[in-house]
Design an enzyme around this catalytic site. Sequence first.
Site, PDB file in Angstrom:
ATOM      1  N   ARG A  49      56.136  17.225  30.219  1.00 38.88           N
ATOM      2  CA  ARG A  49      56.462  16.120  29.322  1.00 38.88           C
ATOM      3  C   ARG A  49      55.433  15.004  29.382  1.00 38.88           C
ATOM      4  O   ARG A  49      55.009  14.455  28.362  1.00 38.88           O
ATOM      5  CB  ARG A  49      57.849  15.559  29.661  1.00 38.88           C
ATOM      6  N   CYS A  83      65.793  15.037  33.660  1.00 35.89           N
ATOM      7  CA  CYS A  83      64.383  14.675  33.542  1.00 35.89           C
ATOM      8  C   CYS A  83      64.307  13.381  32.758  1.00 35.89           C
ATOM      9  O   CYS A  83      64.671  13.353  31.571  1.00 35.89           O
ATOM     10  CB  CYS A  83      63.580  15.771  32.842  1.00 35.89           C
ATOM     11  N   THR A  85      61.646  11.626  31.800  1.00 32.00           N
ATOM     12  CA  THR A  85      60.597  11.636  30.786  1.00 32.00           C
ATOM     13  C   THR A  85      61.040  12.376  29.528  1.00 32.00           C
ATOM     14  O   THR A  85      60.735  11.954  28.404  1.00 32.00           O
ATOM     15  CB  THR A  85      59.304  12.270  31.333  1.00 32.00           C
ATOM     16  N   THR A 127      57.164   8.613  36.071  1.00 38.22           N
ATOM     17  CA  THR A 127      55.915   9.259  35.656  1.00 38.22           C
ATOM     18  C   THR A 127      55.145   8.369  34.680  1.00 38.22           C
ATOM     19  O   THR A 127      55.702   7.456  34.064  1.00 38.22           O
ATOM     20  CB  THR A 127      56.188  10.594  34.954  1.00 38.22           C
ATOM     21  N   LYS A 166      56.918  18.510  43.038  1.00 36.74           N
ATOM     22  CA  LYS A 166      56.954  19.653  42.121  1.00 36.74           C
ATOM     23  C   LYS A 166      56.267  20.872  42.735  1.00 36.74           C
ATOM     24  O   LYS A 166      56.675  22.018  42.496  1.00 36.74           O
ATOM     25  CB  LYS A 166      56.267  19.292  40.801  1.00 36.74           C
ATOM     26  N   CYS A 196      62.572   9.108  38.121  1.00 40.00           N
ATOM     27  CA  CYS A 196      62.010  10.460  38.052  1.00 40.00           C
ATOM     28  C   CYS A 196      62.827  11.333  38.977  1.00 40.00           C
ATOM     29  O   CYS A 196      63.099  10.951  40.123  1.00 40.00           O
ATOM     30  CB  CYS A 196      60.540  10.478  38.456  1.00 40.00           C
TER      31      CYS A 196
END
Length: 234
Positions: A49, A83, A85, A127, A166, A196
């Site tokens: 994203r 999520c 984002t 992010t 991640k 996030c």
Amino acid sequence: MNRTLGIIGGMGPLATANLFNKIVLKTEAKSDQDHIHILIDNNIAIPDRTAYLVGDGDNPLEELVKSAKRLENMGADFLIMPCNTAHYFYQEIKDVINIAFLNMIEETVMHIKEKYPTSKKVGLLATDGTVQSKIYDLYFNKENIEMINLDENSQKSIMNIIYSVKAGKNQIPLEDIYSAIDELKGKGADVVILGCTELSVVNEKHDLKGNIVDALNIITETAIQFAGKKVASK
């Protein structure tokens, strides 16, 4: 009423697993049958994203919509999306489904308004995609609350932490997170949002201290209640 929950997952898989674990642990239940019926689409085909929002990647909307429709067709009564984002695409996803879709960012704003009613400045750890697209600003500005962001170097440190999680790395420089929190508070933030879901994973492991609001915790409790269950007392 007991509603079936659908989770648009895979952003990333660890954050999705963390959300599922949170829901199970936070649901008041004495047996398997007391828990929530949950459907998870761990869609790892969803493009990054942040990469798209900063002009360096493919549009994730098509895959997000696929997940939403797949979950609806499987019998989900409502959706959530772990999520932050990806909430940039929230309305476009909502427009093509016929079931409820809880908004993690909106729920976080309402929580802060209730718990910190005098707060006028809120800090954000998120992010680059979330920060630059001003997703949180959109909702907080409606409440006359100012969003505070990090300086460039601190933002890079937070991005490194997010993508380390991640990648499955266990050694996370907590001092960089606390330094970023201190910076935001130094700019006047009364409360800091973990915006996030990878930062939520860090919080789950290390129980970060301070006036911190974890957006994933907020949507967890909201989803439990919307499903017709009670949040377990601590």
